[in-house]
Design an enzyme around this catalytic site. Sequence first.
Site, PDB file in Angstrom:
ATOM      1  N   ASP A 142       0.843  -1.200   0.000  1.00 21.42           N
ATOM      2  CA  ASP A 142       0.000   0.000   0.000  1.00 21.42           C
ATOM      3  C   ASP A 142       0.874   1.244   0.000  1.00 21.42           C
ATOM      4  O   ASP A 142       0.607   2.220   0.708  1.00 21.42           O
ATOM      5  CB  ASP A 142      -0.937   0.000   1.208  1.00 21.42           C
ATOM      6  CG  ASP A 142      -2.083   1.024   1.070  1.00 21.42           C
ATOM      7  OD1 ASP A 142      -2.355   1.453  -0.079  1.00 21.42           O
ATOM      8  OD2 ASP A 142      -2.693   1.373   2.092  1.00 21.42           O
ATOM      9  N   ASP A 160       2.667   2.768   7.894  1.00 20.78           N
ATOM     10  CA  ASP A 160       1.416   2.043   7.636  1.00 20.78           C
ATOM     11  C   ASP A 160       1.661   0.692   6.959  1.00 20.78           C
ATOM     12  O   ASP A 160       1.495   0.540   5.753  1.00 20.78           O
ATOM     13  CB  ASP A 160       0.457   2.892   6.791  1.00 20.78           C
ATOM     14  CG  ASP A 160      -0.985   2.412   6.916  1.00 20.78           C
ATOM     15  OD1 ASP A 160      -1.189   1.309   7.469  1.00 20.78           O
ATOM     16  OD2 ASP A 160      -1.896   3.107   6.449  1.00 20.78           O
TER      17      ASP A 160
END
Length: 480
Positions: A142, A160
């Site tokens: 991502d 993240d």
Amino acid sequence: MTPPPAEETVKKRSQDDYVFGKVIGEGSFSTVYLAKDIHTNKEFAIKVLEKRHIIKENKMEYVMREKKVLQILGNSTYFVRLYCTFQDGERLYFVLTYAKNGDFLTFLNKTSSLMLDCVRHYAAEIVLALETLNTKGIVHRDLKPENILLDENWHILITDFGSAKILIPVEGEKNESDEEGSQKRRNSFVGTAQYVSPEILTDGKVSFASDLWAFGCILYQMVVGLPPFRAGSEYLIFQKILKLEYEFPTDIDTTIQDLIKNLLILTPEKRLGANESKIYTSIRQHPFFRDTNWNNLGPAPKILPSEASALGQSQAAIPENLQPGLDEKKESMLHAEIFGSPMATPTRKKSQTKNIADLSEEEIRRRLETQKTDRWHNLVEGNLILKQGLVDKRKGLFPRRRMFLLTLGPHLYYVDPTTMILKGEIPWSPDIKTEAKNFKTFLVHTPNRTYYLEDPDGYALEWCKAIEELKVHYFPESKT
């Protein structure tokens, strides 16, 4: 001797060891606070995760995966560091590096497009970060500007890792098999629409090349100002990705065009840097990086004080009068951005004090007659629309923008504004509850599910107020 994971360097921490300041980030089931260690006065970003939301939405796997990846990365350059974790009865806490200059997406949005020397420097930092991930057997999955932060010296910090995949098994732990991973990919996409690689869309095997595709998308955005694949819906974006349908403006440097074209290739194995015995040698040797000293990239491009201010460089300070810890009262105050220098809160003309649903039969009839010319009228089963607006609905990893329609009945419909198809309805009962996380994010709790919603214009409080008023109107016994 192998050093211990970064989090083991601090023992037996709790929320009472930190003074919590302003909210600096939001996720589907987490909030990130600027916080100060009362023992050292050092500032950290503390990610607070609500246990009940994690369990209800079955997200524990994402939380544990992120913790594991951050432990593997330790104190690696160009990555957010996990200093320690702890928990109490309601929450989990991740103590992380505080990136003072925000995220790379804001940086790109404020600057539109970057000078080539600036692009070259940040591209090189991302390459070195990807080399580290490759060496440690991690695919981010991502990678996007929003997940790249900027530290106090304007160097990148990638964050993240909830969607990451660990390809090299960790000693003593079971690694996800290809069969298991394939099954999961059939059930949901992993990543963000504009940056997701074609193999993830077609159930192909995830590899380090997936991050190379995302790198190509980020490079394009650095020089053009927008992602390469853009459309009115996620489905149309996916179609453009699978058809490799993008183009360059006429004024873009041909050398970086060549680099991007060699990264944005549908077949993962053919992307520049894929399947090399010496990791990413061909990327390092690309003409765009001809003058790059890979052993010492040097300082980040100079950011003038005026530019730093325009880019939103954080000057946030934690008030001296705050006490350590994070109870519900303080959490509510911080979400309301009472402390620090809050951004302007969206306001509208003062509404009437009466309940949103307190309408006479004549008024309902008159408004319904007018509503018949509204494009949404045929989608709400003839009910009067009391409030409507575009809201990002989160389910899984992709937020989906929907037109939300709150009507008499009561009903809360949501519609795909691109296809004009009714996608669903949030079920009503006396037990429905709303929870405003901040001015944009709010939750709607039903007995069987929690809906994670975000109003891009910042009117979350208005949505909560309207839903609660309608609940009181139809279920007066539920009023507290």
